[in-house]
Design a protein around this motif. Sequence first.
Motif, PDB file in Angstrom:
ATOM      1  N   VAL A   7       0.581  -1.163   0.046  1.00  0.00           N
ATOM      2  CA  VAL A   7      -0.078  -0.116   0.007  1.00  0.00           C
ATOM      3  C   VAL A   7       0.985   1.423   0.060  1.00  0.00           C
ATOM      4  O   VAL A   7       1.999   1.301   0.851  1.00  0.00           O
ATOM      5  CB  VAL A   7      -0.980   0.072   1.369  1.00  0.00           C
ATOM      6  N   ILE A   8       0.467   2.357  -0.922  1.00  0.00           N
ATOM      7  CA  ILE A   8       1.250   3.426  -0.892  1.00  0.00           C
ATOM      8  C   ILE A   8       0.325   4.758  -0.581  1.00  0.00           C
ATOM      9  O   ILE A   8      -0.709   4.641  -0.925  1.00  0.00           O
ATOM     10  CB  ILE A   8       1.859   3.596  -2.290  1.00  0.00           C
ATOM     11  N   LEU A   9       0.921   5.325   0.447  1.00  0.00           N
ATOM     12  CA  LEU A   9       0.357   6.700   1.060  1.00  0.00           C
ATOM     13  C   LEU A   9       1.138   7.675   0.302  1.00  0.00           C
ATOM     14  O   LEU A   9       2.255   7.882   0.738  1.00  0.00           O
ATOM     15  CB  LEU A   9       0.215   6.691   2.587  1.00  0.00           C
ATOM     16  N   HIS A  10       0.303   8.280  -0.436  1.00  0.00           N
ATOM     17  CA  HIS A  10       1.168   9.955  -0.935  1.00  0.00           C
ATOM     18  C   HIS A  10       1.043  10.836   0.084  1.00  0.00           C
ATOM     19  O   HIS A  10      -0.136  10.938   0.382  1.00  0.00           O
ATOM     20  CB  HIS A  10       0.435  10.076  -2.279  1.00  0.00           C
ATOM     21  N   SER A  11       1.836  11.520   0.630  1.00  0.00           N
ATOM     22  CA  SER A  11       1.861  12.548   1.528  1.00  0.00           C
ATOM     23  C   SER A  11       2.608  13.781   1.079  1.00  0.00           C
ATOM     24  O   SER A  11       3.554  13.894   0.744  1.00  0.00           O
ATOM     25  CB  SER A  11       2.436  11.958   2.778  1.00  0.00           C
ATOM     26  N   ARG A  12       2.085  15.106   1.831  1.00  0.00           N
ATOM     27  CA  ARG A  12       2.767  16.401   1.666  1.00  0.00           C
ATOM     28  C   ARG A  12       3.516  16.360   2.794  1.00  0.00           C
ATOM     29  O   ARG A  12       4.390  17.403   2.639  1.00  0.00           O
ATOM     30  CB  ARG A  12       1.632  17.310   1.606  1.00  0.00           C
TER      31      ARG A  12
END
Length: 113
Positions: A7-12
């Motif tokens: 699972v990939i969480l894209h984050s700022r």
Amino acid sequence: MFTGAHVILHSRDAEADRAFLRDTLAFPNVDAGGGWLIFKLPPAEVAVHPTDAEPKHELYLMCDDIEKVLNAKGISVVEPASDQGWGILASIRLPSGTPLSIYEPRHPVAHDL
């Protein structure tokens, strides 16, 4: 055939979110190189829901005691627990500001099959 799911969480603010997963949620991890942490998740399951809208993916972390999670140190609640019939649903906030859905299932689960 498959050995797991990634699972990939894209984050700022990836560093802060990684620290939250490591320190607050206490997910075990490995360093894939250069401080790039990859976290062990609990067992998983996947469901397919019908939609007339644009198809999308969602991530929910499942827990045994949602109130314990929501009251844990360092947890910021976005959406308080609500009974959905199939389970109790809530949302917490990652340090980046991204909401993360969590739920305590009341349905049979497949992750231990």
